[in-house]
Design a protein around this motif. Structure first.
Motif, PDB file in Angstrom:
ATOM      1  N   UNK A 289     -10.549 -18.505   3.274  1.00 23.09           N
ATOM      2  CA  UNK A 289     -11.415 -17.713   2.391  1.00 23.09           C
ATOM      3  C   UNK A 289     -12.108 -16.522   3.066  1.00 23.09           C
ATOM      4  N   UNK A 290     -12.127 -16.501   4.404  1.00 20.38           N
ATOM      5  CA  UNK A 290     -12.817 -15.369   5.023  1.00 20.38           C
ATOM      6  C   UNK A 290     -12.674 -15.370   6.528  1.00 20.38           C
ATOM      7  N   UNK A 291     -13.275 -14.345   7.112  1.00 13.22           N
ATOM      8  CA  UNK A 291     -13.176 -14.143   8.553  1.00 13.22           C
ATOM      9  C   UNK A 291     -13.616 -15.367   9.348  1.00 13.22           C
ATOM     10  N   UNK A 292     -14.741 -15.950   8.950  1.00 14.65           N
ATOM     11  CA  UNK A 292     -15.258 -17.075   9.740  1.00 14.65           C
ATOM     12  C   UNK A 292     -14.277 -18.236   9.772  1.00 14.65           C
ATOM     13  N   UNK A 293     -13.725 -18.565   8.611  1.00 10.01           N
ATOM     14  CA  UNK A 293     -12.753 -19.661   8.562  1.00 10.01           C
ATOM     15  C   UNK A 293     -11.511 -19.328   9.380  1.00 10.01           C
ATOM     16  N   UNK A 319      -4.155 -13.240  12.713  1.00 11.04           N
ATOM     17  CA  UNK A 319      -5.103 -13.227  11.603  1.00 11.04           C
ATOM     18  C   UNK A 319      -4.986 -11.931  10.816  1.00 11.04           C
ATOM     19  N   UNK A 320      -5.339 -11.956   9.564  1.00 14.19           N
ATOM     20  CA  UNK A 320      -5.509 -10.708   8.807  1.00 14.19           C
ATOM     21  C   UNK A 320      -6.655 -10.838   7.798  1.00 14.19           C
ATOM     22  N   UNK A 321      -7.635  -9.965   7.988  1.00 14.89           N
ATOM     23  CA  UNK A 321      -8.760  -9.902   7.055  1.00 14.89           C
ATOM     24  C   UNK A 321      -9.342  -8.494   7.126  1.00 14.89           C
ATOM     25  N   UNK A 322     -10.211  -8.193   6.164  1.00 13.37           N
ATOM     26  CA  UNK A 322     -10.642  -6.804   5.990  1.00 13.37           C
ATOM     27  C   UNK A 322     -11.297  -6.195   7.219  1.00 13.37           C
ATOM     28  N   UNK A 367      -8.635 -22.523  -2.236  1.00 10.02           N
ATOM     29  CA  UNK A 367      -9.955 -21.922  -2.430  1.00 10.02           C
ATOM     30  C   UNK A 367      -9.929 -20.411  -2.218  1.00 10.02           C
ATOM     31  N   UNK A 368     -10.948 -19.778  -2.762  1.00  8.98           N
ATOM     32  CA  UNK A 368     -11.077 -18.334  -2.592  1.00  8.98           C
ATOM     33  C   UNK A 368     -12.571 -18.002  -2.634  1.00  8.98           C
ATOM     34  N   UNK A 379     -29.494 -12.697  -9.549  1.00 13.61           N
ATOM     35  CA  UNK A 379     -29.031 -12.924  -8.176  1.00 13.61           C
ATOM     36  C   UNK A 379     -27.519 -12.957  -8.116  1.00 13.61           C
ATOM     37  N   UNK A 380     -26.990 -12.234  -7.146  1.00 15.99           N
ATOM     38  CA  UNK A 380     -25.560 -12.298  -6.901  1.00 15.99           C
ATOM     39  C   UNK A 380     -25.327 -13.096  -5.629  1.00 15.99           C
ATOM     40  N   UNK A 381     -24.275 -13.897  -5.617  1.00 15.05           N
ATOM     41  CA  UNK A 381     -23.954 -14.567  -4.360  1.00 15.05           C
ATOM     42  C   UNK A 381     -22.445 -14.655  -4.198  1.00 15.05           C
ATOM     43  N   UNK A 382     -22.044 -14.907  -2.960  1.00 15.58           N
ATOM     44  CA  UNK A 382     -20.631 -15.122  -2.688  1.00 15.58           C
ATOM     45  C   UNK A 382     -20.431 -16.615  -2.598  1.00 15.58           C
ATOM     46  N   UNK A 383     -19.510 -17.139  -3.378  1.00 14.73           N
ATOM     47  CA  UNK A 383     -19.298 -18.578  -3.284  1.00 14.73           C
ATOM     48  C   UNK A 383     -17.816 -18.871  -3.130  1.00 14.73           C
ATOM     49  N   UNK A 384     -17.558 -20.046  -2.565  1.00 13.84           N
ATOM     50  CA  UNK A 384     -16.178 -20.452  -2.378  1.00 13.84           C
ATOM     51  C   UNK A 384     -15.798 -21.320  -3.580  1.00 13.84           C
ATOM     52  N   UNK A 385     -14.813 -20.865  -4.319  1.00 16.01           N
ATOM     53  CA  UNK A 385     -14.443 -21.577  -5.550  1.00 16.01           C
ATOM     54  C   UNK A 385     -12.947 -21.889  -5.552  1.00 16.01           C
TER      55      UNK A 385
END
Ligand code: ADP
Ligand code: MG
Length: 707
Positions: A289-293, A319-322, A367-368, A379-385
């Motif tokens: 789902x992201x850089x950390x993972x 790896x490939x991420x933004x 997941x994404x 409130x906006x948040x980033x969540x893993x869904x």
């Protein structure tokens, strides 16, 4: 009929290098190659065309070249191709430049936020959809473009949706025979406003010099999508024609786990090794789902690999991420050395945006990371869904491009049935203040009446308008305020960050705020592996500030600057780079993120300098800086409650301080924060201690009202 325009196109057939031969072969073998003539004809016949084709059929890389060859760039006009993701814009532009045998930035270039490689000679321009929206601020008629291709429209990002509405207007305005086109839709006054802004900007001089009639050459719009259902797009564009490109897809066996996995990172790791040890040749693509993972799985593989027998150690991890530097992003396309198996750890970039050759196995944890917005709470948040069914199908499809493949879904089959059919368009689940600010700057006054392909909720629009008003971007009449609203619209940042920079120039701490905003624009610069948390905490202690995370971030940034400055006078560049990476490692700093932040810093600094903001530093007077943070982020303030949790003042939500914060143990009475993260609990991240009274003093427009 326009003649075929070959300009600086090298004669591909006579190129003798093996690589060029291979590229020519690859291009010829793409499913789209056989329909070039027909596609070009359809574009000539239709002002809006929808092109649907399976991922990997060649839409993104080939269609712009077909149109170039067919003469759509005559008279210096440009074919613009928008992508929802910067990685796609960058990697595809590089590929197409190579296919054309030209240097990147000449005939083919890309432009994404904080990185522009285009030049006056660029004719095929890849960019993010957000960037084209910003361009429209300077050139409301998008006059240099003959064709605009909105790619990956099925992703339905908020920028794609808004862009489609905007393009409809532009097309109408350009095809209209009315001589005073400025009256069309955009509202005269605002166009003027934009033009005054533009005058300050040397780059856009061309717009002024361009004779009026040129604005009215028709604009072709092409909407490209990987999802087979083109109805919504076709209806939106008044029954526009849709053409389907036949793809080529081999069968993919789907495997599910028997029971639900509790830790999908661990499950991914096991599956990678299982495939590597038990399955035949072929590369593996893992969706995370992201850089950390990605970085955490990368590290775990590297730790485990030496435990395998020598002959099984031939695994190449890419790896490939933004946030990855763009040279490194290109590594995913290079074949693995002979005997090696490539494991690509990707975000959902690899779902449809970029097609990586050689994949035979796909691992899909299901997941994404997605934006989620609660308009009631603002409130906006980033969540893993969980992904949708259509995302899961796209992901598995990546295994069957070159031959039969296998996809391992790391969840039980019955879970698949429970997934949503498709993903909800982002416009229905994000904070709209950014988009509204841009629409306002484009002269769209009636946001509720804007022709969205799918309307966001009235509540979300009103909440976002309210937020812009509170930030001082809008007047009582809901017009962009002068100068703040216009300045905010010019900065390529979230409105709340733009406002922070404008305020900081008044608080004499713009240097500090620039660093802060740059660092908040990347994923965490702290590297905190789960098994070394204590060690990491000790290492970063020397940077930490009792006042909070923002000052801590500034301390790291400054320490890294000092380090680099000192070394670069003593050492060669390569040595400095090596020493820098070592320094980062010892201090548990993520060197990739820090480098990315440095890049962003340079770019935003350029913007604020151009705007004439006062670039001063508050030195060691961090009180001034914290007051500025309070004045900027008053919408994200939280106060401690008796039981030690916090109450966010704007939304009333109960939140906790994220364990990564330097204030986690201290628990000050009142804080401002930048991010809300939702897992089992609601956590706030990136905090600074503030005085509650500052809020009423510095944001009376909000807190006086609340009291
Ligand atoms: P679509 O847009 O229809 O999904 P693309 O035009 O992106 O398809 O891809 C067409 C082909 O080009 C694919 O086979 C893909 O693997 C290849 N390709 C795209 N980018 C690169 C690259 N940077 N290096 C090598 N091959 C690439
Ligand atoms: Mg594509």
């Amino acid at each position: 009929m326009p003649s075929v325009h070959r300009g600086n196109f090298p004669n591909r057939q006579t190129q003798c290098s093996a690589r060029r031969q291979k590229i020519v072969q690859q291009r010829k073998s793409l499913p789209i190659a056989s329909v070039e003539k027909r596609l070009v004809e359809e574009v000539r016949k239709n002002d809006v065309l929808i092109i649907v084709g399976e991922t990997g059929s060649g839409k993104t890389t080939q269609i712009p070249q077909f149109l170039f060859d067919a003469g759509f760039c005559r008279d210096g006009r440009v074919i613009g191709v928008t992508q929802p993701r910067r990685v796609a814009a960058v990697t595809v532009a590089k590929r197409v430049a190579e296919e054309c045998g030209v240097e990147l930035g000449r005939k083919v270039g890309y432009s994404v936020r904080f990185d522009d490689t285009t030049s006056g000679s660029t004719r095929i321009k890849y960019m993010t959809d957000g960037l084209l929206l910003r361009e429209a601020l300077l050139d409301p008629y998008l006059s240099k473009y003959s064709v605009i291709i909105v790619d990956e429209a099925h992703e339905r990002t908020v920028h794609t949706d808004v862009l489609m509405g905007l393009l409809k207007n532009v097309q109408l305005a350009r095809s209209s025979s009315v001589s005073d086109g400025q009256c069309l839709r955009f509202g005269k006054k605002n166009v003027k406003k934009v033009m005054t802004l533009e005058k300050e900007n040397e780059q856009s001089e061309r717009f002024h010099k361009r004779p009026l009639y040129e604005k009215y050459t028709p604009l072709k719009i092409i909407i490209m999508s990987a999802s087979l259902d083109a109805r919504a797009f076709s209806e939106y564009f008044g029954g526009a024609k849709a053409v389907h490109i036949q793809g080529r897809q081999f069968p993919v066996d789907i495997f599910y786990t028997r029971i639900a996995e509790t830790d999908y990172l661990d499950a991914s790791l096991i599956t990678i090794f299982q495939i590597h040890l038990e399955e035949g040749p072929g590369d593996i693509l893992v969706f995370l789902t992201g850089q950390e993972e990605i970085e955490s799985v990368e590290r775990l593989i590297k730790e485990k690999l030496p435990q395998l027998p020598q002959e099984n150690q031939k695994l190449l991890i890419v790896p490939i991420f933004a946030a990855l530097p763009s040279e490194q992003q290109m590594r995913v396309f290079a074949p693995a050395p002979s005997g090696f198996r490539k494991v690509i750890l990707a975000t959902n970039i690899a779902e449809t945006s970029v097609t990586i050759p050689g994949i035979k196995y796909v691992i899909d944890p299901g997941f994404v990371k997605a934006r989620s917005y609660d308009p009631g709470k603002g409130m906006e948040s980033l969540i893993i869904v969980p992904t949708s069914k259509s995302q899961a199908l796209q992901r598995s499809g990546r295994a069957g491009r070159e031959g039969p493949g296998k996809c391992f879904r790391l969840y039980p089959e019955k879970e698949f049935e429970k997934l949503e059919d498709s993903t909800m368009p982002e416009i229905k689940r994000c904070n709209l203040s950014n988009v509204i600010l841009q629409l306002k700057a484009l002269g769209v006054d009636d946001i509720l009446g804007f022709d969205f392909i799918e309307k966001p909720s009235r509540e979300a629009i009103i909440k976002s308008l309210e937020q812009l008003f509170l930030l001082g971007a809008l007047t009582d009449e809901c017009q962009l305020s002068d100068p703040v609203g216009h300045q905010m619209a010019r900065l390529p940042l979230d409105p709340i960050y733009s406002k922070a920079l404008i305020l900081a120039s008044q608080f004499n701490c713009l240097e500090e705020m620039l660093i802060t905003v740059a660092l908040l624009s990347v994923e965490s610069i702290f590297y905190s592996p789960r098994d070394k948390l204590e060690e990491a905490r000790t290492a970063t202690k020397c940077f930490s500030s009792p006042e909070g995370d923002h000052i801590t971030l500034i301390n790291v940034y400054r320490a890294s600057n000092d380090f680099l400055e000192k070394r670069s006078t003593e050492m060669s560049m390569a040595k400095t780079e090596k020493a820098y990476r070592k320094w980062c490692k010892e201090n548990f700093i993520n060197s990739r993120s820090l480098r990315h932040a440095r890049d962003i810093h340079r770019q935003i600094k350029g913007h604020v300098e151009q705007m004439g903001l006062n670039l001063s530093s508050c030195g060691d007077d961090m009180l001034q800086f914290r007051r500025c943070l309070a004045a900027s982020f008053f919408l994200n303030a939280a106060v401690k409650q008796p039981e030690g949790t916090y109450r966010a003042l704007a939304s009333g939500q109960v939140v906790q301080i994220h364990p990564s914060s330097v204030l986690f143990r201290q628990k000050p009475e009142c804080v401002i924060f930048n991010e809300l993260v939702q897992t089992n609990n609601k956590y706030v991240r990136n905090l600074t201690r503030v005085d509650y009274l500052w809020l009423t003093e510095l944001a009376p427009q909000y807190y006086a009202m609340q009291n």
